[in-house]
Scaffold this active site. Structure first.
Site, PDB file in Angstrom:
ATOM      1  N   LYS A 190       0.861  -1.182   0.000  1.00 35.27           N
ATOM      2  CA  LYS A 190       0.000   0.000   0.000  1.00 35.27           C
ATOM      3  C   LYS A 190       0.896   1.230   0.000  1.00 35.27           C
ATOM      4  CE  LYS A 190      -4.189  -1.814   2.179  1.00 35.27           C
ATOM      5  NZ  LYS A 190      -5.218  -1.625   3.228  1.00 35.27           N
TER       6      LYS A 190
ATOM      7  N   ASP B 236     -13.790   1.361   9.851  1.00 32.06           N
ATOM      8  CA  ASP B 236     -14.026   0.666   8.581  1.00 32.06           C
ATOM      9  C   ASP B 236     -13.904  -0.852   8.731  1.00 32.06           C
ATOM     10  OD1 ASP B 236     -14.530   0.539   5.810  1.00 32.06           O
ATOM     11  OD2 ASP B 236     -12.393   0.384   5.388  1.00 32.06           O
TER      12      ASP B 236
ATOM     13  N   LEU C 115      -1.168 -13.991   3.407  1.00 26.63           N
ATOM     14  CA  LEU C 115      -1.564 -15.246   4.037  1.00 26.63           C
ATOM     15  C   LEU C 115      -1.522 -16.364   3.003  1.00 26.63           C
ATOM     16  CD1 LEU C 115      -4.571 -13.993   6.187  1.00 26.63           C
ATOM     17  CD2 LEU C 115      -2.256 -14.534   6.969  1.00 26.63           C
TER      18      LEU C 115
END
Length: 554
Positions: A255, A428, A362
């Site tokens: 990100k 969120d 993951l």
């Protein structure tokens, strides 16, 4: 004839004498420098860099510059596009690399600079005090897990079994060679697996990773240092995210930075319209670990070269077409996503490098399927409509009767997650995930924390709705919260110490001091909320879920 021969011998002797004189002239300065350096016994090692800098600063001086061999080594390790550099261009790179991180510091306001200077002092004091180490050695953080069976581990691996690449249908999977690359080995023991695979193997019913697992720190270093071999945009989501694959076949979710770390969320923005923050992803991992949950995948910060490590190696044509050069010469791109993917919201290097968060991926869902659960306290994501839990005071009573919240630890797991979200002000949290193999009796994976740490000046009490409405909490969670409220283990101090270890925190802290202070303030709110629940229910045992019965003072 004899005179001619004598003339040739004379010419040859003159030539030899001239050559000898040239050689001596070249060697004399070097011999003088050697003798002077050998006799300068009063110079301490700490003075050598200063003397080198002084010599280098003199115009026309050569004694301060590295020799050609050293220059070649520095060029080989340069991460700029041009590696065949002159000595003067190399000097610019050396100075530039030292000052690159300072540019952002200079762009801060006066108040922010004062916060940063104070952060550095406090950070060093926290590290020297080893509060973080002391916290992790506390009995509340060293309690053993229940005995693990094959049903309690995500993958069943026998350490005596050798790994066969052909059995995995990937003949190119290989072991780490001496040079850091990966060459075919045929077989390798599980102890020699790359760190990302060892992380996957360590996942069990109770946690993503163990407290003192050395593989986690090693994997964080891999996420920073491993060479990136491919880049692709992640499908779905409202904002741009990139999946990066490394030379050891590990993967991470990148990100990029979209705004400065110290910038607060605009007060007129709704929670679902806010930017995702790379430093929030990193801070969430550290906070989750400090709380003793270990349910956020490992995350670390990294500087990425926009051209060399994204554009030049990606095969995603849609991504490549969004690259451009800004008016000031910075390399930019914006990708494709639902929101904030346009030239007005481009991600730009300075001029080539951009920082971001690297979150360990993951296991692939085809190998370890995960189930996505809609949170009962999910928000309406509407500017005018409220969710049911916001209008129904008895909402939790119906949730307690609804599977999977009617048994086991699922409800207190959800309340743990709400405490984490309140501390970092994350509104969120609409979904969470679990590994299907473990059924309903397992932890919740805390993914996607990019909208946390948006505002330090305001606390959002509605995030604690699960705790307030259900009045239920783990005893171990309560004890750790109380521990983190003590002066010797103050949450802001241990967070400061933990975050200081991230590579991006070398100059400017990942969280500003007001955000760290907000953690202490919000922690008091959580503890007071639990105390109110105990008083409301007259200290009834239904408030506390007894997962620790043998701890003193429990």
């Amino acid at each position: 004839m004899i005179l001619f021969r004598k003339f040739r011998v004379l010419i040859l002797m003159v030539f030899l004498i001239a050559c000898s004189m040239h050689i001596m002239i070249d060697l004399l300065p070097k011999l003088e420098r050697r003798s002077s350096s050998a006799c300068s016994c009063s110079h301490t090692p700490s003075e050598e860099p200063q003397n080198w800098a002084k010599h280098r600063a003199k115009p026309g001086s050569e004694s301060g510059w590295p020799n050609k061999h050293t220059l070649r080594i520095l060029q080989d390790f340069s991460n700029e596009p041009n590696s065949n550099l002159s000595s003067h261009s190399l000097e610019k790179i050396i100075v530039g690399e030292r000052s690159e991180a300072l540019k952002r510091f200079e762009q801060l306001t006066g108040d922010e600079k004062r916060h940063t200077a104070r952060d550095s002092v406090l950070k060093n004091a926290a590290v020297k005090g080893s509060r973080l180490s002391a916290l992790f050695e506390h009995p509340l953080y060293t309690r053993p897990l229940p005995s693990l069976t094959d049903e309690d581990t995500l993958f069943n691996v026998n350490t005596d079994i050798r790994f066969d690449p052909k059995a995995a249908e990937n003949p190119e999977w290989n072991g780490e060679g001496k040079d850091g690359d990966y060459a075919p080995t045929g077989e390798m023991s599980s102890d020699s697996y790359p760190n990302w695979l060892r992380f996957h193997i360590g996942i069990n019913r109770y946690e993503l990773y163990s407290r003192h697992n050395p593989v986690i720190d090693a994997m964080l270093k891999d996420l920073v240092s491993q060479r990136i071999t491919s880049v692709a945009m992640k499908s779905g989501g409202t904002q741009l995210k990139l999946i990066m694959t490394f030379q050891n076949y590990g993967q991470a979710l990148f990100k990029p930075m979209k705004q400065e770390r110290h910038e607060e969320t605009n007060v007129n923005l709704y929670y679902f319209s806010d930017f995702e923050r790379h430093n929030a992803e990193i801070a969430a991992f550290h906070l989750d670990r400090i709380l003793g949950f270990r349910r956020v995948p490992p995350v670390v910060g990294r500087l990425i070269n926009v051209i060399k490590e994204i554009k030049d190696i990606t095969t995603d044509h849609k991504l490549v077409t969004t690259f451009f050069t800004s008016p000031v010469g910075n390399a930019c791109f914006y990708g494709q996503c639902s929101y904030y993917c346009s030239t007005e919201h481009a991600i730009c290097g300075r001029p080539l490098k951009v920082e971001g968060s690297m979150a360990a991926m993951l296991p692939d869902p085809s190998l370890a399927p995960r189930r996505s659960w809609r949170s009962p306290w999910r928000r309406s994501y509407s500017r005018s409509k409220l969710a049911q839990w916001e209008t129904d005071s008895n909402y939790c009573d119906s949730i307690k009767k609804t599977p999977p919240y009617d048994r086991g630890t699922r409800l207190v797991d959800l309340i743990d997650m709400s405490i984490l979200d309140f501390l970092m002000s994350n509104m969120d949290r609409h979904h969470y995930e679990t590994f299907e193999k473990f059924g309903n009796d397992t932890f919740l994976v805390h993914l996607d924390n990019g909208r946390a740490f948006g505002r330090h000046s305001k606390d959002e009490p509605s995030i604690l709705a699960p705790l307030v409405q259900c009045c239920r909490v783990r005893r171990s969670t309560l004890l750790r919260l109380r521990l983190l409220s003590l002066r010797s283990y103050r949450m802001s101090d241990v967070m400061r110490a933990s975050l200081s270890k991230d590579p991006l925190a070398a100059v400017v802290p990942l969280l500003s001091e007001p955000h760290l202070s907000a953690l202490d303030r919000r922690l008091e709110t959580v503890i007071q909320t639990i105390q109110d629940c105990l008083q409301q229910h007259q200290y009834h045992s239904d408030v506390i879920y007894d997962d620790i019965t043998d701890y003193p003072g429990a």
